[in-house]
Design an enzyme around this catalytic site. Structure first.
Site, mmCIF file in Angstrom:
data_model
loop_
_atom_site.group_PDB
_atom_site.id
_atom_site.type_symbol
_atom_site.label_atom_id
_atom_site.label_comp_id
_atom_site.label_asym_id
_atom_site.label_seq_id
_atom_site.Cartn_x
_atom_site.Cartn_y
_atom_site.Cartn_z
ATOM 1 N N CYS A 106 46.965 32.142 41.725
ATOM 2 C CA CYS A 106 45.538 32.742 41.801
ATOM 3 C C CYS A 106 44.595 32.382 40.751
ATOM 4 O O CYS A 106 45.261 32.361 39.459
ATOM 5 C CB CYS A 106 45.969 34.448 41.787
ATOM 6 S SG CYS A 106 44.435 35.271 41.825
ATOM 7 N N LEU A 107 43.482 32.077 41.236
ATOM 8 C CA LEU A 107 42.608 31.674 40.147
ATOM 9 C C LEU A 107 42.340 32.636 39.015
ATOM 10 O O LEU A 107 41.939 32.427 37.897
ATOM 11 C CB LEU A 107 41.278 31.053 40.905
ATOM 12 C CG LEU A 107 41.341 29.996 41.665
ATOM 13 C CD1 LEU A 107 40.118 29.851 42.277
ATOM 14 C CD2 LEU A 107 41.653 28.828 40.772
ATOM 15 N N HIS A 156 42.317 41.110 47.130
ATOM 16 C CA HIS A 156 41.452 40.997 46.379
ATOM 17 C C HIS A 156 40.093 42.101 46.710
ATOM 18 O O HIS A 156 39.991 42.791 45.802
ATOM 19 C CB HIS A 156 40.715 39.719 45.997
ATOM 20 C CG HIS A 156 41.370 38.904 45.180
ATOM 21 N ND1 HIS A 156 41.852 39.050 43.798
ATOM 22 C CD2 HIS A 156 42.136 37.527 45.391
ATOM 23 C CE1 HIS A 156 42.609 37.809 43.226
ATOM 24 N NE2 HIS A 156 42.427 37.122 44.277
ATOM 25 N N GLN A 168 36.635 38.539 42.956
ATOM 26 C CA GLN A 168 36.919 37.598 41.617
ATOM 27 C C GLN A 168 35.598 37.092 40.705
ATOM 28 O O GLN A 168 35.894 36.561 39.805
ATOM 29 C CB GLN A 168 37.772 36.393 42.027
ATOM 30 C CG GLN A 168 38.870 36.805 42.562
ATOM 31 C CD GLN A 168 39.598 35.485 43.233
ATOM 32 O OE1 GLN A 168 39.498 35.204 44.339
ATOM 33 N NE2 GLN A 168 40.545 34.886 42.380
ATOM 34 N N HIS A 185 45.908 37.255 50.855
ATOM 35 C CA HIS A 185 45.790 37.148 49.412
ATOM 36 C C HIS A 185 44.357 37.523 49.072
ATOM 37 O O HIS A 185 44.000 38.584 47.940
ATOM 38 C CB HIS A 185 46.157 35.890 48.914
ATOM 39 C CG HIS A 185 45.874 35.634 47.375
ATOM 40 N ND1 HIS A 185 46.834 35.348 46.550
ATOM 41 C CD2 HIS A 185 44.742 35.348 46.777
ATOM 42 C CE1 HIS A 185 46.136 35.185 45.240
ATOM 43 N NE2 HIS A 185 45.056 35.363 45.484
ATOM 44 N N GLU A 186 43.233 36.938 50.105
ATOM 45 C CA GLU A 186 41.980 37.438 49.656
ATOM 46 C C GLU A 186 41.480 38.678 50.042
ATOM 47 O O GLU A 186 40.834 39.352 49.242
ATOM 48 C CB GLU A 186 41.189 36.128 50.270
ATOM 49 C CG GLU A 186 41.208 34.828 49.873
ATOM 50 C CD GLU A 186 41.423 34.304 48.605
ATOM 51 O OE1 GLU A 186 40.966 34.850 47.711
ATOM 52 O OE2 GLU A 186 42.131 33.549 48.283
ATOM 53 N N GLY A 212 41.043 29.375 48.203
ATOM 54 C CA GLY A 212 40.403 30.421 48.632
ATOM 55 C C GLY A 212 39.602 31.213 47.417
ATOM 56 O O GLY A 212 40.014 30.954 46.300
HETATM 57 O O1 GNR Z 1 44.171 28.601 45.059
HETATM 58 C C1 GNR Z 1 44.769 29.331 45.395
HETATM 59 N N1 GNR Z 1 46.051 29.194 45.931
HETATM 60 C C2 GNR Z 1 47.004 29.870 46.516
HETATM 61 C C3 GNR Z 1 48.179 29.429 46.731
HETATM 62 C C4 GNR Z 1 49.038 30.206 47.574
HETATM 63 C C5 GNR Z 1 48.676 31.385 48.103
HETATM 64 C C6 GNR Z 1 47.322 32.128 47.829
HETATM 65 C C7 GNR Z 1 46.332 31.172 47.024
HETATM 66 S S1 GNR Z 1 44.782 31.707 46.974
HETATM 67 C C8 GNR Z 1 44.539 30.740 45.240
HETATM 68 C C9 GNR Z 1 42.992 31.150 44.917
HETATM 69 C C10 GNR Z 1 42.600 32.271 44.691
HETATM 70 O O2 GNR Z 1 42.999 33.068 43.798
HETATM 71 N N2 GNR Z 1 42.217 33.142 45.558
HETATM 72 O O3 GNR Z 1 42.153 34.625 45.378
HETATM 73 NI NI NI Z 2 43.618 35.087 43.995
#
Ligand code: GNR
Ligand code: NI
Length: 179
Positions: A91-92, A137, A51, A133-134, A46
């Site tokens: 998270c990236l 952000h 980001q 999670h997104e 995601g």
């Molecule tokens: O790539 C991603 N893997 C992930 C794994 C478990 C829970 C959430 C994520 S999101 C993350 C990519 C990212 O940073 N999205 O904001």
């Molecule tokens: Ni993230």
């Protein structure tokens, strides 16, 4: 499409609250395409506009094995949640950091698609976790905010050390003779 640079923790721009998207136009669709390219190019499941330093309420995801099921959510809202449970998150914006967080394992989301039409979807498991999670952000929140200050400090130090080593590595490479 363009692969964009991803902001990394503790960059203060990751704390910006994203504004609603008033009109789903060509600029918004281009942003969605760029987010998808950036997400696929970084092997993420995601990515939120926050980001890439664009503070508008748009996120993309693709939890499919084949990486061929892109989902674009514009102005997403969670309308129902069920079954809180643990999930190991990454998270990236925090490369190489993983920690367990409690999230609803089932959600119902309302959003607009890339045509501007409003739709609702039910999501479970990784899809549900990823959307939450997104959406965090978009509100300037990161999964490490759910951890203790001590754990966050360990994470900040580890990321700073890794960034230092990346810099040293590139300096050593550029200093090497070009023969
Ligand atoms: O790539 C991603 N893997 C992930 C794994 C478990 C829970 C959430 C994520 S999101 C993350 C990519 C990212 O940073 N999205 O904001
Ligand atoms: Ni993230």
């Amino acid at each position: 499409m363009t692969k964009l640079a991803i902001l990394e923790y503790p960059d203060p721009r990751l704390r910006t609250k994203a504004a609603p998207i008033e009109a789903v136009d060509a600029t918004v669709r281009r942003l969605a395409d760029d987010l998808l390219e950036t997400m696929y190019g970084s092997n993420g499941v995601g990515l939120a506009a926050t980001q890439v330093d664009v503070h508008r309420r748009l996120l993309v995801l693709d939890v499919s094995e084949e990486r061929n099921r892109p989902i674009v959510l514009i102005n997403p809202e969670i309308v129902a949640t069920e079954e809180p449970g643990p999930c190991e998150e990454g998270c990236l914006s925090l490369p190489g950091i993983y920690a367990s967080v409690t999230r609803a394992q089932k959600i119902r989301v309302r959003a607009q698609d890339r045509t501007g039409a409003t739709f609702e979807m039910d999501a479970v498991g990784l899809t549900a976790v990823c959307i939450q999670h997104e959406m965090d952000h978009l509100d300037g929140r990161l999964f490490v905010d759910y951890l203790s200050e001590l754990k966050r400090q360990v994470i900040r130090r580890r990321l700073a050390k890794e960034r230092r080593q990346r810099t040293v590595g590139s300096e050593a490479r550029s200093a090497a003779p070009v023969t």
